[in-house]
Design a protein around this motif. Structure first.
Motif, PDB file in Angstrom:
ATOM      1  N   LYS A  46     -45.918  50.896 115.255  1.00 40.67           N
ATOM      2  CA  LYS A  46     -46.344  52.047 116.057  1.00 40.67           C
ATOM      3  C   LYS A  46     -45.706  53.197 115.772  1.00 40.67           C
ATOM      4  O   LYS A  46     -46.010  54.317 115.701  1.00 40.67           O
ATOM      5  CB  LYS A  46     -46.280  51.735 117.498  1.00 40.67           C
ATOM      6  N   ALA A  47     -44.115  53.289 115.708  1.00 35.10           N
ATOM      7  CA  ALA A  47     -43.261  53.975 115.626  1.00 35.10           C
ATOM      8  C   ALA A  47     -43.359  54.636 114.175  1.00 35.10           C
ATOM      9  O   ALA A  47     -43.412  55.905 114.144  1.00 35.10           O
ATOM     10  CB  ALA A  47     -41.564  53.843 116.022  1.00 35.10           C
ATOM     11  N   SER A  48     -43.521  53.930 113.338  1.00 36.78           N
ATOM     12  CA  SER A  48     -43.927  54.458 111.927  1.00 36.78           C
ATOM     13  C   SER A  48     -45.138  55.245 111.575  1.00 36.78           C
ATOM     14  O   SER A  48     -45.089  56.324 111.090  1.00 36.78           O
ATOM     15  CB  SER A  48     -43.763  53.285 110.782  1.00 36.78           C
ATOM     16  N   THR A  49     -46.131  54.615 112.086  1.00 36.10           N
ATOM     17  CA  THR A  49     -47.471  55.388 112.216  1.00 36.10           C
ATOM     18  C   THR A  49     -47.398  56.557 112.799  1.00 36.10           C
ATOM     19  O   THR A  49     -47.853  57.578 112.268  1.00 36.10           O
ATOM     20  CB  THR A  49     -48.653  54.279 112.474  1.00 36.10           C
ATOM     21  N   GLY A  50     -46.554  56.609 114.085  1.00 32.13           N
ATOM     22  CA  GLY A  50     -46.737  57.974 114.818  1.00 32.13           C
ATOM     23  C   GLY A  50     -46.009  58.863 114.255  1.00 32.13           C
ATOM     24  O   GLY A  50     -46.056  60.066 114.334  1.00 32.13           O
ATOM     25  N   ASP A  51     -44.822  58.596 113.217  1.00 30.81           N
ATOM     26  CA  ASP A  51     -44.016  59.351 112.527  1.00 30.81           C
ATOM     27  C   ASP A  51     -44.625  59.842 111.123  1.00 30.81           C
ATOM     28  O   ASP A  51     -44.161  60.380 110.371  1.00 30.81           O
ATOM     29  CB  ASP A  51     -42.814  58.732 112.230  1.00 30.81           C
ATOM     30  N   GLY A  52     -45.972  59.428 110.772  1.00 35.91           N
ATOM     31  CA  GLY A  52     -46.574  59.680 109.573  1.00 35.91           C
ATOM     32  C   GLY A  52     -46.222  58.909 108.334  1.00 35.91           C
ATOM     33  O   GLY A  52     -46.906  59.447 107.390  1.00 35.91           O
ATOM     34  N   ARG A  53     -45.790  57.834 108.799  1.00 35.48           N
ATOM     35  CA  ARG A  53     -45.575  56.871 107.632  1.00 35.48           C
ATOM     36  C   ARG A  53     -46.615  55.848 107.230  1.00 35.48           C
ATOM     37  O   ARG A  53     -47.461  55.558 108.116  1.00 35.48           O
ATOM     38  CB  ARG A  53     -44.162  56.055 107.882  1.00 35.48           C
ATOM     39  N   ARG A  54     -46.926  55.582 106.057  1.00 41.93           N
ATOM     40  CA  ARG A  54     -47.841  54.802 105.678  1.00 41.93           C
ATOM     41  C   ARG A  54     -47.465  53.348 105.692  1.00 41.93           C
ATOM     42  O   ARG A  54     -46.475  52.804 105.031  1.00 41.93           O
ATOM     43  CB  ARG A  54     -48.271  54.973 104.263  1.00 41.93           C
ATOM     44  N   VAL A  55     -48.093  52.589 106.963  1.00 38.15           N
ATOM     45  CA  VAL A  55     -47.885  51.214 107.010  1.00 38.15           C
ATOM     46  C   VAL A  55     -48.766  50.042 106.523  1.00 38.15           C
ATOM     47  O   VAL A  55     -50.014  50.477 106.397  1.00 38.15           O
ATOM     48  CB  VAL A  55     -47.619  51.092 108.720  1.00 38.15           C
ATOM     49  N   GLY A  56     -48.031  49.176 105.830  1.00 36.97           N
ATOM     50  CA  GLY A  56     -49.104  48.133 105.015  1.00 36.97           C
ATOM     51  C   GLY A  56     -49.461  47.196 105.828  1.00 36.97           C
ATOM     52  O   GLY A  56     -49.158  47.021 107.103  1.00 36.97           O
ATOM     53  N   PRO A  57     -50.539  46.376 105.503  1.00 37.21           N
ATOM     54  CA  PRO A  57     -51.012  45.232 106.290  1.00 37.21           C
ATOM     55  C   PRO A  57     -49.886  44.151 106.602  1.00 37.21           C
ATOM     56  O   PRO A  57     -48.733  44.298 105.667  1.00 37.21           O
ATOM     57  CB  PRO A  57     -52.076  44.861 105.320  1.00 37.21           C
ATOM     58  N   ASP A  58     -50.123  43.570 107.675  1.00 37.76           N
ATOM     59  CA  ASP A  58     -49.148  42.420 107.670  1.00 37.76           C
ATOM     60  C   ASP A  58     -49.231  41.495 106.780  1.00 37.76           C
ATOM     61  O   ASP A  58     -50.406  40.774 106.412  1.00 37.76           O
ATOM     62  CB  ASP A  58     -49.524  41.766 109.244  1.00 37.76           C
ATOM     63  N   LEU A  59     -47.852  40.974 106.216  1.00 34.26           N
ATOM     64  CA  LEU A  59     -47.839  40.045 104.973  1.00 34.26           C
ATOM     65  C   LEU A  59     -47.356  38.843 105.582  1.00 34.26           C
ATOM     66  O   LEU A  59     -46.100  38.649 105.312  1.00 34.26           O
ATOM     67  CB  LEU A  59     -47.233  40.658 103.733  1.00 34.26           C
ATOM     68  N   SER A  60     -48.015  37.868 106.114  1.00 30.80           N
ATOM     69  CA  SER A  60     -47.713  36.848 106.564  1.00 30.80           C
ATOM     70  C   SER A  60     -48.446  35.622 105.809  1.00 30.80           C
ATOM     71  O   SER A  60     -49.574  35.931 105.265  1.00 30.80           O
ATOM     72  CB  SER A  60     -48.076  36.489 108.082  1.00 30.80           C
ATOM     73  N   GLU A  61     -47.940  34.329 105.779  1.00 28.02           N
ATOM     74  CA  GLU A  61     -48.357  33.250 104.899  1.00 28.02           C
ATOM     75  C   GLU A  61     -48.789  33.950 103.721  1.00 28.02           C
ATOM     76  O   GLU A  61     -47.690  34.195 102.834  1.00 28.02           O
ATOM     77  CB  GLU A  61     -49.540  32.877 105.829  1.00 28.02           C
TER      78      GLU A  61
END
Length: 339
Positions: A46-61
């Motif tokens: 949430k903080a990264s998105t609000g700061d304008g950063r490109r956040v990737g999908p959750d990489l689990s499993e």
């Protein structure tokens, strides 16, 4: 491992002239289940998105197996992300939040009694196992995260003999269990010990920042200091009140009762007194001890920087050295205030 793109520990391994690299670096956040994983990853996202950063999908499993857009994102999070910095075209820093292995085991034991669909819970039922059996089942979970490779998802069939390890699979085998089985047939104990030693030596080279769940707030504040992502507003305060809480689940069976008062402490003490459990999670215990040591040195340097009031110019950093405030200046600047 290729260290070219890695950013080593911000507080313990570099001088001030190199710290500017971290501001625009890719953050790869490795989370471990039952270590404030959902809360910390959610607030960093949430903080990264609000700061304008490109956040990737959750990489689990095994989602990482099909992940090809590493360089499109500024922030990546997941439980199988360690190793992605090797493929980064720009400076890349790992961060993680770790928890006492005994506490993490008890927390998962309680959690998995509420849900078996979670990958953490699919290889054995906690309703059918004692706490010591559960601990031996999970084994060195964090260590496995450090040596994860996507090939564990669908290759190494010649080493995969699931019936060789006690299990009670629900739905499908989770990748961490598959990796555990493969490693038990692929490597000797001596080879495993050598890998653990290698990890212990390199943790400060690999992780730009390590946090401890029991010190959640300052861990989040240090992540903000290192990567300049405004996580304190999102992650600290109300969010942190629920971190590390065990479920309020009361188990009906007298022999397996878990409650928030006596049952949890009793289970932790039972684990600590069992030599077979200590052997089963030896790698994670050693890694946690090393992380605690690194964390304390991080905090010491972080607090010293906060105590400074001296004005430093041109990107210089105020530091306290033997009780005296002084400016640590970047390359090409010098003088009392980095003029």
């Amino acid at each position: 491992m290729k260290l070219k793109s890695y950013l080593p520990n911000y507080f313990t391994k570099i001088n001030n002239s190199k710290r500017a690299e971290y501001k625009n670096a890719k953050l790869v956040f490795l989370y471990t289940p039952r270590s404030a994983s959902s809360g910390s990853s959610r607030c960093i996202r949430k903080a990264s998105t609000g700061d304008g950063r490109r956040v990737g999908p959750d990489l689990s499993e095994c989602k990482r197996t099909h992940f090809k857009q590493n360089n499109e994102y500024d922030v990546l999070l997941g439980d199988t992300v360690f190793g992605l910095c090797e493929h980064s075209e720009r400076p890349c820093g790992y961060a993680t939040l770790v928890r006492d292995p005994y506490e993490r085991i008890v927390s998962s034991y309680s959690y998995c009694r509420r849900t078996r669909s979670d990958p953490l819970c699919r290889a054995m039922s906690p309703w059918k196992s004692s706490i010591t059996e559960w601990a031996e089942h999970l084994g060195n979970y964090f260590f496995q995260q450090l040596i994860f490779h996507p090939k564990f998802c669908n290759q190494f069939q010649e080493y995969y003999f699931p019936r060789s390890i006690k299990s009670d699979i629900y739905l499908s085998p989770p990748v961490w269990f598959r990796q555990k089985v493969i490693l038990s047939h692929m490597l000797t104990k001596q080879q495993i010990d050598t890998l653990v030693d290698y990890c212990l030596v390199n943790l400060e080279n690999w992780f730009s920042l390590v946090g401890l769940m029991e010190h959640y707030e300052i861990s989040m504040k240090m992540i903000e200091t290192v990567f300049k992502i405004p996580v304190e507003r999102v992650c600290v305060g109300n969010q942190s009140q629920n971190v590390g809480q065990y479920s309020n689940l009361l188990i009906p069976s007298e022999n397996n009762a878990i409650d928030d008062k006596m049952g949890i402490r009793k289970l932790i003490e039972e684990l600590k007194e069992d030599a077979s459990v200590a052997r089963a999670i030896q790698a994670d215990l050693r890694l946690y001890a090393r992380f605690k040591e690194i964390f304390q040195r991080q905090v010491d340097n972080y607090k010293m920087a906060l105590m400074c009031t001296k004005q430093c110019n041109n990107g210089g950093t105020c530091m306290v050295n033997n009780g005296v405030e002084e400016c640590k200046c970047p390359t090409d600047f010098a003088g009392e205030n980095c003029e």
